[in-house]
Design a protein around this motif. Structure first.
Motif, PDB file in Angstrom:
ATOM      1  N   THR A 160      -2.548  64.683  14.786  1.00  0.00           N
ATOM      2  CA  THR A 160      -3.811  65.418  14.768  1.00  0.00           C
ATOM      3  C   THR A 160      -4.411  65.475  16.167  1.00  0.00           C
ATOM      4  N   GLU A 161      -5.448  66.271  16.294  1.00  0.00           N
ATOM      5  CA  GLU A 161      -6.141  66.395  17.578  1.00  0.00           C
ATOM      6  C   GLU A 161      -6.678  65.042  18.037  1.00  0.00           C
ATOM      7  N   VAL A 192      -0.199  69.609  17.863  1.00  0.00           N
ATOM      8  CA  VAL A 192      -1.056  69.314  16.719  1.00  0.00           C
ATOM      9  C   VAL A 192      -0.466  69.931  15.453  1.00  0.00           C
ATOM     10  N   GLY A 193      -0.346  69.137  14.417  1.00  0.00           N
ATOM     11  CA  GLY A 193       0.208  69.616  13.147  1.00  0.00           C
ATOM     12  C   GLY A 193       1.675  69.301  12.961  1.00  0.00           C
TER      13      GLY A 193
END
Length: 212
Positions: free
Chosen positions: A65-66, A92-93
């Motif tokens: 994640t961020e 991210v992701g």
């Protein structure tokens, strides 16, 4: 009057140097200009690159994640593969292919489908009682695992031999059952992992020297 009766020579008026406020302002402006120019030059010759790093530990297979990421500037060599800041959105992701520790520089090879543990190895957890774990053992330590079986061999009445194998410590944490034991995760050859998992007994870890 002097000692010989002559009058002392008259002193002229004291001279005062007048500093113009304009000159003071000009000097301040010049100092600030030089400082700004120095900062700009230093920034332009800075060869460090902004790349992505982790701010917390990430397990293999976990979605990144961020909040897991930070930008750091490093003097990366051409042989070091990193993920530039401009590719942050592509990270991210995605999932971590291997476990990542906090502060690790990201590389493209660390992203993708989980590939942990490596082929031919397994991760085994053992509970170690107080006094059976050297204080110097930390993640990454190379250890010898000794398990003294508590059950006698079926039909013989004798105690099975001590089971031993070498492994690398992956993590340590205090057991949650308030027993005082330490739960140790070990990266070990798959065959040795199966042997250890089939034995019930008291576990002792022996820390091995570097280079073993």
């Amino acid at each position: 009057m002097t000692a010989n009766g002559a009058a002392p020579p008259a002193r002229g008026p004291a001279l005062r140097r007048h500093v113009s406020p304009l000159r003071i302002l000009l000097a301040v402006v010049l100092i600030l200009s030089f400082a700004l120019a120095g900062a700009v030059v230093a920034d332009r010759i800075d060869t460090r690159l902004p790349v992505m790093a982790t701010v917390r530990a990430i397990d293999a297979g976990q979605v990144i994640t961020e909040a897991d990421l930070a930008v750091v500037r490093v003097a990366a060599e051409s042989t070091v593969t990193t993920v530039p800041e401009t590719d942050r959105g592509s990270v991210v992701g995605r999932t971590a292919a291997v476990p990542l520790v906090a502060g690790a520089l990201l590389s493209p090879a660390q992203l993708g489908a989980a590939a942990w543990p490596p082929k031919g190895q397994s991760v085994v957890a053992v509970g170690v009682k107080p006094g059976r774990l050297p204080s110097g053992v930390t993640p990454g330590s190379h250890v010898l695992i000794l398990i003294v079986p508590t059950a006698t061999a079926a039909g013989t009445g004798s105690t099975p031999p001590v089971v031993q194998a070498e492994a690398t410590v992956w993590s340590l944490e205090e057991a949650k059952d308030q027993s005082g034991d330490t739960a140790v995760s070990l990266l070990i050859a798959a065959a040795d992992g199966r042997r250890l998992a089939s034995v019930v007994g008291d576990v002792t870890l022996v820390q091995l020297g570097v280079g073993r």
